[in-house]
Design a protein around this motif. Structure first.
Motif, PDB file in Angstrom:
ATOM      1  N   MET A   1      56.610  43.864  42.066  1.00 20.13           N
ATOM      2  CA  MET A   1      55.827  44.331  43.203  1.00 20.13           C
ATOM      3  C   MET A   1      55.910  43.299  44.319  1.00 20.13           C
ATOM      4  O   MET A   1      55.691  42.109  44.107  1.00 20.13           O
ATOM      5  N   THR A   2      56.258  43.752  45.497  1.00 24.26           N
ATOM      6  CA  THR A   2      56.323  42.848  46.641  1.00 24.26           C
ATOM      7  C   THR A   2      55.563  43.442  47.817  1.00 24.26           C
ATOM      8  O   THR A   2      55.466  44.661  47.967  1.00 24.26           O
ATOM      9  N   THR A   3      55.030  42.576  48.641  1.00 24.05           N
ATOM     10  CA  THR A   3      54.306  42.996  49.831  1.00 24.05           C
ATOM     11  C   THR A   3      54.707  42.120  50.994  1.00 24.05           C
ATOM     12  O   THR A   3      54.784  40.898  50.859  1.00 24.05           O
ATOM     13  N   LYS A   4      54.984  42.725  52.119  1.00 29.10           N
ATOM     14  CA  LYS A   4      55.224  42.008  53.360  1.00 29.10           C
ATOM     15  C   LYS A   4      54.255  42.577  54.378  1.00 29.10           C
ATOM     16  O   LYS A   4      54.277  43.773  54.676  1.00 29.10           O
ATOM     17  N   ASP A   5      53.371  41.725  54.895  1.00 29.24           N
ATOM     18  CA  ASP A   5      52.317  42.265  55.745  1.00 29.24           C
ATOM     19  C   ASP A   5      51.824  41.182  56.706  1.00 29.24           C
ATOM     20  O   ASP A   5      52.188  40.010  56.613  1.00 29.24           O
ATOM     21  N   THR A   6      50.984  41.593  57.626  1.00 28.25           N
ATOM     22  CA  THR A   6      50.298  40.695  58.545  1.00 28.25           C
ATOM     23  C   THR A   6      48.818  41.027  58.522  1.00 28.25           C
ATOM     24  O   THR A   6      48.445  42.206  58.534  1.00 28.25           O
TER      25      THR A   6
ATOM     26  N   GLU B   1      53.871  37.172  52.596  1.00 28.13           N
ATOM     27  CA  GLU B   1      54.546  37.988  51.600  1.00 28.13           C
ATOM     28  C   GLU B   1      53.974  37.654  50.240  1.00 28.13           C
ATOM     29  O   GLU B   1      53.575  36.513  49.978  1.00 28.13           O
ATOM     30  N   THR B   2      53.882  38.661  49.378  1.00 30.64           N
ATOM     31  CA  THR B   2      53.440  38.451  48.005  1.00 30.64           C
ATOM     32  C   THR B   2      54.475  39.034  47.064  1.00 30.64           C
ATOM     33  O   THR B   2      55.196  39.980  47.405  1.00 30.64           O
ATOM     34  N   TYR B   3      54.525  38.458  45.875  1.00 30.28           N
ATOM     35  CA  TYR B   3      55.498  38.884  44.868  1.00 30.28           C
ATOM     36  C   TYR B   3      54.804  38.878  43.515  1.00 30.28           C
ATOM     37  O   TYR B   3      54.085  37.937  43.183  1.00 30.28           O
ATOM     38  N   GLY B   4      54.983  39.936  42.747  1.00 32.01           N
ATOM     39  CA  GLY B   4      54.357  40.022  41.443  1.00 32.01           C
ATOM     40  C   GLY B   4      53.007  40.697  41.506  1.00 32.01           C
ATOM     41  O   GLY B   4      52.559  41.170  42.557  1.00 32.01           O
ATOM     42  N   GLU B   5      52.332  40.722  40.373  1.00 35.73           N
ATOM     43  CA  GLU B   5      51.042  41.408  40.254  1.00 35.73           C
ATOM     44  C   GLU B   5      49.945  40.409  39.948  1.00 35.73           C
ATOM     45  O   GLU B   5      50.088  39.549  39.069  1.00 35.73           O
ATOM     46  N   PHE B   6      48.845  40.502  40.678  1.00 35.75           N
ATOM     47  CA  PHE B   6      47.726  39.587  40.490  1.00 35.75           C
ATOM     48  C   PHE B   6      46.896  40.023  39.298  1.00 35.75           C
ATOM     49  O   PHE B   6      46.444  41.170  39.213  1.00 35.75           O
ATOM     50  N   THR B   7      46.691  39.084  38.343  1.00 35.53           N
ATOM     51  CA  THR B   7      45.914  39.399  37.147  1.00 35.53           C
ATOM     52  C   THR B   7      44.608  38.619  37.095  1.00 35.53           C
ATOM     53  O   THR B   7      43.908  38.651  36.084  1.00 35.53           O
ATOM     54  N   GLY B   8      44.305  37.907  38.175  1.00 27.11           N
ATOM     55  CA  GLY B   8      43.040  37.179  38.240  1.00 27.11           C
ATOM     56  C   GLY B   8      43.168  35.684  38.099  1.00 27.11           C
ATOM     57  O   GLY B   8      42.351  34.935  38.647  1.00 27.11           O
ATOM     58  N   ASP B   9      44.169  35.204  37.363  1.00 28.85           N
ATOM     59  CA  ASP B   9      44.301  33.756  37.147  1.00 28.85           C
ATOM     60  C   ASP B   9      45.744  33.282  37.242  1.00 28.85           C
ATOM     61  O   ASP B   9      46.092  32.220  36.738  1.00 28.85           O
ATOM     62  N   ASN B  10      46.600  34.047  37.903  1.00 26.63           N
ATOM     63  CA  ASN B  10      48.028  33.716  37.921  1.00 26.63           C
ATOM     64  C   ASN B  10      48.593  33.531  39.320  1.00 26.63           C
ATOM     65  O   ASN B  10      49.798  33.641  39.529  1.00 26.63           O
ATOM     66  N   ALA B  11      47.721  33.245  40.288  1.00 32.08           N
ATOM     67  CA  ALA B  11      48.183  33.133  41.667  1.00 32.08           C
ATOM     68  C   ALA B  11      48.813  31.768  41.928  1.00 32.08           C
ATOM     69  O   ALA B  11      48.263  30.732  41.574  1.00 32.08           O
ATOM     70  N   VAL B  12      49.973  31.801  42.578  1.00 35.40           N
ATOM     71  CA  VAL B  12      50.681  30.587  42.976  1.00 35.40           C
ATOM     72  C   VAL B  12      50.941  30.660  44.473  1.00 35.40           C
ATOM     73  O   VAL B  12      51.598  31.595  44.950  1.00 35.40           O
ATOM     74  N   LEU B  13      50.418  29.698  45.202  1.00 37.80           N
ATOM     75  CA  LEU B  13      50.662  29.619  46.635  1.00 37.80           C
ATOM     76  C   LEU B  13      51.849  28.698  46.878  1.00 37.80           C
ATOM     77  O   LEU B  13      51.874  27.567  46.389  1.00 37.80           O
TER      78      LEU B  13
END
Length: 401
Positions: free
Chosen positions: A1-6, A28-40
């Motif tokens: 899953m990817t997102t490109k947005d403003t 942009e985001t890549y992957g699916e958020f599961t609550g504890d797996n976010a990487v900036l």
């Protein structure tokens, strides 16, 4: 899953005290958020939110021909987007979708130009925090960045220490040294001395392309090592088929047009097609201004509240952000009781190594995300008996021999 947005974060007050009525942030985001797996992931000086390859975008995003870290971030890569929810945001002051000098001032209907407020690394961090809040992301599994993006990482650790579990500052430092400050100064002067700069209000007219080209050429020299330049170019002529469009001075036509000149001219031409001169001024000033200890007694004091783990990763051929500077950062962490490892990579690629050697950068990053500093590819070289040989002197500087 990817997102490109403003996203519009609304009114934003900068650390300078000035504010703008609306700050739009491209991300942009890549992957699916599961609550504890976010990487900036924090981008470097002229990077964008386009950190990984996007099949839906044809890999042509934000003015860049390809994803800037596509060999490190992606499905099955070191920062695996099938396991982690990766977020990368273009920072304020840049020109890749986030509000900056080239953006329209809603109060005047004209581009901001140099009326745009001064920008700091702290402003980048605060904008990222607001973006993550809007995305529903609280605590980050990790924050990762290289070069000035690594400074952005360090600012996260002092500003939001409870919001980060693990961090990686790659080819970065607590602050720039005097030599790099000097070179950045010359680069900015090249832009502001261009007759087309017009005080930064050149939009709609001829742009200061020559000044921006010279600034970028200075940057490229900073990013390469003496050894890598010798290997790539030597003193070789660019060949009869490669001719300057116009010799810079009459006598130049007598002498060979060397490969290193051709390379710098080519890189400058590409860069002026995709980047804004004012943004280059703003971004380099933010980098020059950053000092981890600002407002604290020391670097250790600035990091003392961080209870996670930090990986400092440096390259022996990098004279822009040296091995010694990463070791000083690691020592500050040890003094503060912060869990840290300093991983030194043998490389003669210079500062660009963190971008061009994914096979050396990827394994320690993957292990950090999966297992923390206990990861098998991560070693703290400061604890080894042969410590004196682990840290390269700054002999790789183009100006020290």
């Amino acid at each position: 899953m990817t997102t490109k947005d403003t996203i519009d974060l609304g009114e934003f007050r900068f650390e300078s005290g000035e504010s703008i009525p609306s700050l739009e942030v491209a991300y942009e985001t890549y992957g699916e958020f599961t609550g504890d797996n976010a990487v900036l992931v924090c981008h470097a000086l002229t990077g964008s939110s386009h950190v990984a390859r996007r099949p839906d975008a044809g890999d042509q995003t934000a003015g860049q021909a390809r994803a800037w870290w596509g060999d490190v971030v992606g499905a099955g890569k070191a920062i695996d987007t099938t396991e982690y929810y990766v977020v990368c945001a273009n920072v304020p002051g840049s020109c890749y979708g986030t509000t900056g000098p080239a953006s329209t001032n809603p109060e005047t209907g004209e581009p901001y130009g140099t009326d745009f407020p001064p920008v700091t690394v702290g402003d980048w961090t605060r904008a990222q925090r607001q973006l993550l809040d809007a995305l529903g992301v609280g605590r980050l599994h990790a924050v990762v960045g290289g070069s000035v993006g690594g400074m952005n990482v360090l600012d996260w650790l002092r500003r939001y220490p409870d919001d980060v579990g693990r961090a990686a500052a790659i080819a970065a430092a607590s602050r720039l040294d005097a030599q790099c400050l000097a070179l950045d100064t010359v680069a900015r002067r090249a832009i502001t001395s261009d007759p087309n700069w017009n005080g930064g209000h050149y939009y709609g007219g001829p742009e200061p392309e020559d000044g921006l080209a010279r600034a970028r050429q200075i940057g490229h020299i900073m990013y390469l090592s003496k050894a890598s330049m010798a290997r790539k170019f030597g003193r070789r002529s660019a060949g009869r088929e490669t001719v300057r469009e116009q010799p810079p001075d009459p006598a130049a036509a007598f002498f060979p047009y060397r490969e290193v000149e051709s390379y710098l001219d080519y890189q400058a031409e590409k860069f002026t097609d995709r980047f804004d001169a004012n943004s280059y001024l703003y971004m380099t000033r933010a980098m020059d201004d950053f000092d981890l200890s600002a407002g604290y007694e020391s670097d250790a004091d600035a990091l003392a509240a961080f209870e996670g783990e930090l990986l400092a990763l440096s390259f022996t051929g990098d004279w822009h952000f040296t091995v010694e500077q990463s070791e000083a950062l690691a020592e500050a962490c040890r003094s503060a009781g912060v869990d840290v490892a300093h991983h030194v990579v043998e490389s003669d690629h210079g500062h660009d190594a963190f971008l061009v050697e994914p096979e050396k950068v990827g394994p320690p990053l993957a292990d950090l995300l999966e297992a923390g500093l206990a990861g098998r590819s991560i070693t703290d070289t400061a604890d080894e008996e042969d410590e004196p040989e682990e840290f390269a002197p700054v002999h790789a500087s183009l100006f020290s021999e």
